[in-house]
Design an enzyme around this catalytic site. Structure first.
Site, PDB file in Angstrom:
ATOM      1  N   GLU A  23       5.557  56.509  78.507  1.00  8.09           N
ATOM      2  CA  GLU A  23       4.769  57.354  77.698  1.00  8.09           C
ATOM      3  C   GLU A  23       5.610  58.727  77.460  1.00  8.09           C
ATOM      4  O   GLU A  23       5.418  58.916  76.062  1.00  8.09           O
ATOM      5  CB  GLU A  23       3.531  57.900  78.518  1.00  8.09           C
ATOM      6  CG  GLU A  23       3.404  58.691  79.735  1.00  8.09           C
ATOM      7  CD  GLU A  23       2.320  59.041  80.248  1.00  8.09           C
ATOM      8  OE1 GLU A  23       1.404  59.632  79.552  1.00  8.09           O
ATOM      9  OE2 GLU A  23       2.056  58.548  81.256  1.00  8.09           O
ATOM     10  N   SER A  63      -5.338  64.880  79.560  1.00 11.23           N
ATOM     11  CA  SER A  63      -6.317  65.299  80.480  1.00 11.23           C
ATOM     12  C   SER A  63      -5.427  66.116  81.516  1.00 11.23           C
ATOM     13  O   SER A  63      -6.129  67.056  82.205  1.00 11.23           O
ATOM     14  CB  SER A  63      -6.587  63.906  81.292  1.00 11.23           C
ATOM     15  OG  SER A  63      -7.142  63.073  80.561  1.00 11.23           O
ATOM     16  N   SER A 109       1.949  67.543  80.771  1.00 17.64           N
ATOM     17  CA  SER A 109       3.506  67.386  80.988  1.00 17.64           C
ATOM     18  C   SER A 109       4.250  68.208  80.050  1.00 17.64           C
ATOM     19  O   SER A 109       3.908  68.272  78.974  1.00 17.64           O
ATOM     20  CB  SER A 109       3.852  66.045  80.698  1.00 17.64           C
ATOM     21  OG  SER A 109       3.545  65.176  81.796  1.00 17.64           O
ATOM     22  N   ARG A 159      11.544  65.592  81.718  1.00 19.55           N
ATOM     23  CA  ARG A 159      10.174  65.813  82.129  1.00 19.55           C
ATOM     24  C   ARG A 159      10.519  67.267  83.034  1.00 19.55           C
ATOM     25  O   ARG A 159      11.342  66.945  83.966  1.00 19.55           O
ATOM     26  CB  ARG A 159       9.305  65.126  82.730  1.00 19.55           C
ATOM     27  CG  ARG A 159       8.017  65.738  83.013  1.00 19.55           C
ATOM     28  CD  ARG A 159       7.195  64.664  83.857  1.00 19.55           C
ATOM     29  NE  ARG A 159       5.758  64.924  83.902  1.00 19.55           N
ATOM     30  CZ  ARG A 159       5.418  65.790  84.943  1.00 19.55           C
ATOM     31  NH1 ARG A 159       6.152  66.325  85.991  1.00 19.55           N
ATOM     32  NH2 ARG A 159       4.045  66.226  85.014  1.00 19.55           N
TER      33      ARG A 159
END
Length: 370
Positions: A138, A192, A195, A207
């Protein structure tokens, strides 16, 4: 950004991002179909194209964001329009059943999906719809989709924008921002949860961190505190509320500014801090609680993003994700917070296709599986 077109996948072309709250779908509608192709096109493919492009709503919860449609672009050597559709993740079984009813599996199409739901619902796609998912990372999809959408431009408009005069509500206005030279960039993806990625080139990104306090937290807490039934209703309530009725400010503690450490009196010292008092709980409205929830979540995201930007030595922060959909209130809060607390060193940027980059990134992965 050039996309290779050596291997053209068979139609239909979809990219899916199955999140914890929403499913985002990107669909490429070809507009350069030849007479020969049209003659050979199977009925189920025509049916799917007509169904998706002639409707703006699907069932009771599916919505095509018509205002985001990208017209007449070239993808994998074909001309077409790119459509953007969303629906709640809890309604995914209905979507899979629709695919089955429209004989989707007979088209031998490739279905590329990303997000946690690509793993969670993989078995459902296989058993209910007889469909095989190709799962993509993702964060890879997020970065690739973002860079691609920004490169094609939004029907002649700017994809990227910021809020000028963020610290002055009466003068604050949305302005286009040129992202032709995007690196380095801090990407804050608010779904939700949250990141945060540091992007140094199209192939060099990581990340940095994240937080569980995101859009799902806002809606979950709002539902508990106010009884609201939807994200839109929660935002509507927040727009009418006053968060200072629930929050304890610096001035409530110091009687004014805390000058030694540069804390203005209006800054929040304790989110929901006034709710420890019975009389305050009795006088606060549901709208105030909704606003305080929005401010709490947004301020926390802004604070984490600012610390990441300083640590990574990046001064442009782009906020994306469906938490920002129809949520100008949070965007202006983020713009103001970053500008104020960084003394003008950090700029908050936003993108028109805020929640769809993962789905577009999945679509771009099609040739790898064709």
């Amino acid at each position: 950004m050039k996309i290779k077109d050596a291997k053209k996948p068979s139609f239909p072309w979809f990219g899916m991002d199955i999140g914890g709250t929403l499913v985002k779908l990107s669909y490429f509608e070809p507009i350069d179909i030849t007479a020969e192709e049209e003659q050979e096109e199977v009925e189920s493919l025509k049916s799917i194209r007509k169904y998706l492009t002639s409707n703006v709503a699907y069932g009771s919860t599916g919505i095509r964001d018509v205002h985001l449609e990208l017209k007449d672009l070239t993808l994998f050597g074909r001309r077409g329009n790119l459509h953007f559709i969303r629906f709640p993740t809890q309604d995914l079984p209905t979507f899979i059943q629709m695919g089955r009813d429209k004989n989707f599996s007979t088209l031998q199409t490739v279905l590329c999906a990303t997000g946690g739901g690509a793993y969670k619902f993989e078995k459902d796609f296989r058993t209910i719809g007889n469909l095989h998912l190709h799962k993509l990372d993702e964060l890879d999809c997020l970065v690739k989709g973002l860079l691609y959408i920004d490169s094609v431009s939004f029907n002649g408009q700017a994809e990227c924008y910021y809020f000028a005069n963020a610290s002055e509500p009466e003068r604050c206005q949305k302005m286009p921002f040129n992202l032709d030279d995007p690196y380095p960039l801090l990407v804050v993806n608010i779904g939700s949860g949250v990141s945060i990625l540091a992007v140094h080139s199209k192939d060099n990104y990581k990340r940095v961190t994240g937080t569980s306090l995101g859009g799902g937290t806002f809606l979950g807490l709002c539902s508990l505190l106010t009884g609201c039934e939807s994200f839109e209703e929660a935002l509507e309530m927040a727009s009418k509320g006053d968060s200072t009725q629930a929050d304890k400010l610096v001035r409530d503690i110091y009687g004014g500014d805390y000058e030694r450490f540069g804390l203005p009196g209006w800054a929040v010292a304790s989110s929901f801090g006034n709710m420890i008092y019975k009389e305050k709980r009795e006088s606060v409205s549901k709208e105030d609680l909704a606003r305080a929830t929005l401010v709490t979540i947004t301020n926390n995201i802004g604070s984490v993003a600012r610390m990441c930007a300083v640590n990574e030595k990046i001064n442009r922060v782009v906020f994306v994700g469906n938490f920002l959909r129809v949520n100008t209130l949070s965007m202006k809060l983020l713009a103001y917070a970053l500008d104020y607390w960084s003394k003008g060193q950090l700029k908050a940027l936003f993108l028109e296709h805020e929640g769809y980059f993962g789905a577009v990134g999945a679509l771009l992965g099609l040739p790898n599986f064709s």
